[in-house]
Design an enzyme around this catalytic site. Structure first.
Site, PDB file in Angstrom:
ATOM      1  N   LYS A   1      14.266   5.638   5.957  1.00  0.00           N
ATOM      2  CA  LYS A   1      13.697   5.173   7.222  1.00  0.00           C
ATOM      3  C   LYS A   1      13.999   6.148   8.345  1.00  0.00           C
ATOM      4  CE  LYS A   1      11.648   2.002   7.909  1.00  0.00           C
ATOM      5  NZ  LYS A   1      10.164   1.944   7.863  1.00  0.00           N
TER       6      LYS A   1
ATOM      7  N   HIS B   1       6.918   7.321  11.173  1.00  0.00           N
ATOM      8  CA  HIS B   1       5.989   6.411  11.875  1.00  0.00           C
ATOM      9  C   HIS B   1       6.117   6.596  13.386  1.00  0.00           C
ATOM     10  CE1 HIS B   1       4.952   4.487   8.107  1.00  0.00           C
ATOM     11  NE2 HIS B   1       6.226   4.292   7.846  1.00  0.00           N
TER      12      HIS B   1
ATOM     13  N   SER C   1       3.548   1.662  -0.412  1.00  0.00           N
ATOM     14  CA  SER C   1       2.397   0.803  -0.152  1.00  0.00           C
ATOM     15  C   SER C   1       2.153  -0.125  -1.341  1.00  0.00           C
ATOM     16  CB  SER C   1       1.152   1.651   0.124  1.00  0.00           C
ATOM     17  OG  SER C   1       1.304   2.400   1.305  1.00  0.00           O
TER      18      SER C   1
ATOM     19  N   ILE D   1      -4.509   1.172  -0.580  1.00  0.00           N
ATOM     20  CA  ILE D   1      -3.472   0.920  -1.582  1.00  0.00           C
ATOM     21  C   ILE D   1      -2.829  -0.448  -1.363  1.00  0.00           C
ATOM     22  CG2 ILE D   1      -1.301   1.724  -2.581  1.00  0.00           C
ATOM     23  CD1 ILE D   1      -3.604   3.590  -3.156  1.00  0.00           C
ATOM     24  N   VAL D   2      -2.398  -0.733  -0.124  1.00  0.00           N
ATOM     25  CA  VAL D   2      -1.740  -2.014   0.169  1.00  0.00           C
ATOM     26  C   VAL D   2      -2.682  -3.166  -0.155  1.00  0.00           C
ATOM     27  CG1 VAL D   2      -0.848  -3.499   2.010  1.00  0.00           C
ATOM     28  CG2 VAL D   2      -0.150  -1.109   1.899  1.00  0.00           C
TER      29      VAL D   2
ATOM     30  N   VAL E   1      -4.232  -2.389   7.127  1.00  0.00           N
ATOM     31  CA  VAL E   1      -5.048  -1.296   7.662  1.00  0.00           C
ATOM     32  C   VAL E   1      -4.157  -0.136   8.081  1.00  0.00           C
ATOM     33  CG1 VAL E   1      -6.602  -0.612   9.522  1.00  0.00           C
ATOM     34  CG2 VAL E   1      -6.881  -2.830   8.420  1.00  0.00           C
TER      35      VAL E   1
ATOM     36  N   VAL F   1       1.448  -5.828   7.117  1.00  0.00           N
ATOM     37  CA  VAL F   1       2.126  -4.715   6.448  1.00  0.00           C
ATOM     38  C   VAL F   1       2.076  -3.462   7.314  1.00  0.00           C
ATOM     39  CG1 VAL F   1       2.256  -3.361   4.311  1.00  0.00           C
ATOM     40  CG2 VAL F   1       1.514  -5.739   4.223  1.00  0.00           C
TER      41      VAL F   1
ATOM     42  N   ASP G   1       4.824  -1.319  10.968  1.00  0.00           N
ATOM     43  CA  ASP G   1       5.589  -0.114  11.292  1.00  0.00           C
ATOM     44  C   ASP G   1       4.696   0.973  11.898  1.00  0.00           C
ATOM     45  OD1 ASP G   1       4.286   0.516   8.959  1.00  0.00           O
ATOM     46  OD2 ASP G   1       6.092   0.973   7.800  1.00  0.00           O
TER      47      ASP G   1
ATOM     48  N   VAL H   1       8.042  -7.960   8.778  1.00  0.00           N
ATOM     49  CA  VAL H   1       9.197  -7.110   8.467  1.00  0.00           C
ATOM     50  C   VAL H   1       8.724  -5.670   8.307  1.00  0.00           C
ATOM     51  CG1 VAL H   1      11.032  -6.646   6.795  1.00  0.00           C
ATOM     52  CG2 VAL H   1      10.475  -9.008   7.406  1.00  0.00           C
ATOM     53  N   ALA H   2       9.366  -4.764   9.051  1.00  0.00           N
ATOM     54  CA  ALA H   2       8.897  -3.374   9.098  1.00  0.00           C
ATOM     55  C   ALA H   2       9.319  -2.551   7.885  1.00  0.00           C
ATOM     56  CB  ALA H   2       9.388  -2.707  10.378  1.00  0.00           C
TER      57      ALA H   2
END
Length: 371
Positions: free
Chosen positions: A75, A96, A134, A178-179, A239, A267, A270, A298-299
């Site tokens: 992270k 990010h 992802s 992917i997610v 997205v 998702v 972040d 939750v990030a």
């Protein structure tokens, strides 16, 4: 190269950036690996395993940052780490940047070289270091969403797959990447009624071909989203715009159209989130309720399954880490074009345009540093 692996200190982040097997591969090539004491414990790897692979254990995070030429993390650095980062030090991790201005400014001031996992990009536009997490996050989004649909946790009291004679839950997935794809597989496998919304017809044609019959596709636009959220029980925000803030596809005023106890899992939180009312939460306090809608934001979702996540992530990052260690970041980027878009900040300059644009900060083309 001297490589440092600090222990992750973000809330409930148990992943580690390098496994003992990865450390051994780097050490075999003549590099030196320092691992902070207990950095791998949360993922199931002991200090003894790293030492057996040839790594040296250091007692503190300060010592790890101080000695390393390249820092490998999972992270982004948090505030207490900013002062530990040195000029010209290579940081290889998820950043990010576009979702958090203080981090961006801190890395600019540090004059370090920041290579972000999430913007390393192949010629076909795929994001090889984002894909494994992802995949984990997409599958987890359904697990978590199904859980929070339970009445004691604030949800509507619906079983995701229903039972004979009772209709299953309706799952709406925003984004067919992917997610979204992984979330759809998971939800479909549990028997839900699934709709994926995307803006790409070729992608929806592909999804129509490969998905089971309880998964449908629909063009993503504001009108369709407003109609679909009225009936959805679980909404997954999936997205991504690489390196940039996610667009708000669900705005605050839309919550009033949702059923009481609807669950939203963003998702993309972040990267700023694609649901306007989502703000980053932690595994410790993962949800909150606005207008009777349960928000799970939750990030670092994959941090809850660190053994799976660490292995999946390091399978993808290690080949790039070896190139960076063997050649240095500049030569590695010149020889492997995948790494060029991964460079976000170099020696005090922002070299990734979407990050500079997010905060109206000066932008310098990355080519200026690679010539």
């Amino acid at each position: 190269m001297i490589i440092g692996v600090p222990k992750e200190i973000k809330n409930n982040e148990n992943r580690v950036a390098l496994t003992p097997a990865g450390a051994k591969e780097l050490i075999k090539r003549g590099h030196t690996v320092y691992v902070q004491h207990t950095a791998g414990v949360g993922s199931g790897f002991s200090d003894a395993e790293y030492e057996a692979a040839g790594a040296t254990i250091l007692p503190t995070i300060e010592a790890t940052y101080e000695i390393a030429e390249m820092i490998m993390k999972v992270k982004e650095p948090i505030e207490s780490e900013y002062k530990l980062i040195k000029a010209n030090q290579l940081l290889f991790t998820y950043f990010h940047f576009a979702s958090y201005e203080p981090l961006t400014k801190a890395m600019v001031e540090s004059k370090a070289v920041c290579l972000a996992y999430e913007t390393v990009e192949k010629a076909d536009r795929s994001l090889p270091l984002l894909v494994p997490m992802s995949e984990v996050a997409g599958r987890m989004a359904i697990q978590k969403g199904a859980n929070y649909l339970e009445k004691p946790l604030g949800g509507r009291g619906i079983l995701l797959g229903g039972v004979p004679g009772v209709l299953p839950a309706k799952v709406l997935i925003l984004g067919g990447g992917i997610v979204g794809t992984q979330a759809a597989w998971m939800a479909a496998g549990m028997g839900a009624d699934v709709t994926i919304m995307d803006v790409s017809l070729p992608r929806m044609r592909y999804l129509d071909d490969v998905m089971p019959k309880n998964v449908k596709t629909m063009m993503s636009n504001e009108y369709n989203i407003r109609e679909m959220i009225k009936h959805a029980d679980l909404i997954i925000g999936a997205v991504l715009i690489p390196g940039a803030k996610a667009p708000h596809l669900i705005t605050r005023d839309m919550l009033k159209d949702m059923k009481k106890g609807t669950v939203v899992v963003d998702v993309a939180v972040d990267q700023g989130g694609c649901i306007e009312t989502c703000k980053p939460t932690t595994h410790e306090n993962p949800t909150y309720i606005i207008d009777d809608v349960v928000h799970y934001c939750v990030a670092n979702m994959p941090g809850a399954v660190p053994y799976t996540s660490t292995l999946a992530l390091t399978n993808a990052t290690l080949p790039y880490a070896i190139q960076l260690a063997d050649k240095g970041w500049k030569k590695a980027a010149n020889e492997n074009a995948d790494l060029v878009p991964g460079l976000n900040v170099i020696n005090g300059e922002i070299v990734y345009k979407a990050v500079a644009d997010a905060f109206n900060m000066p932008y310098t083309p990355v080519e200026n540093f690679l010539a």
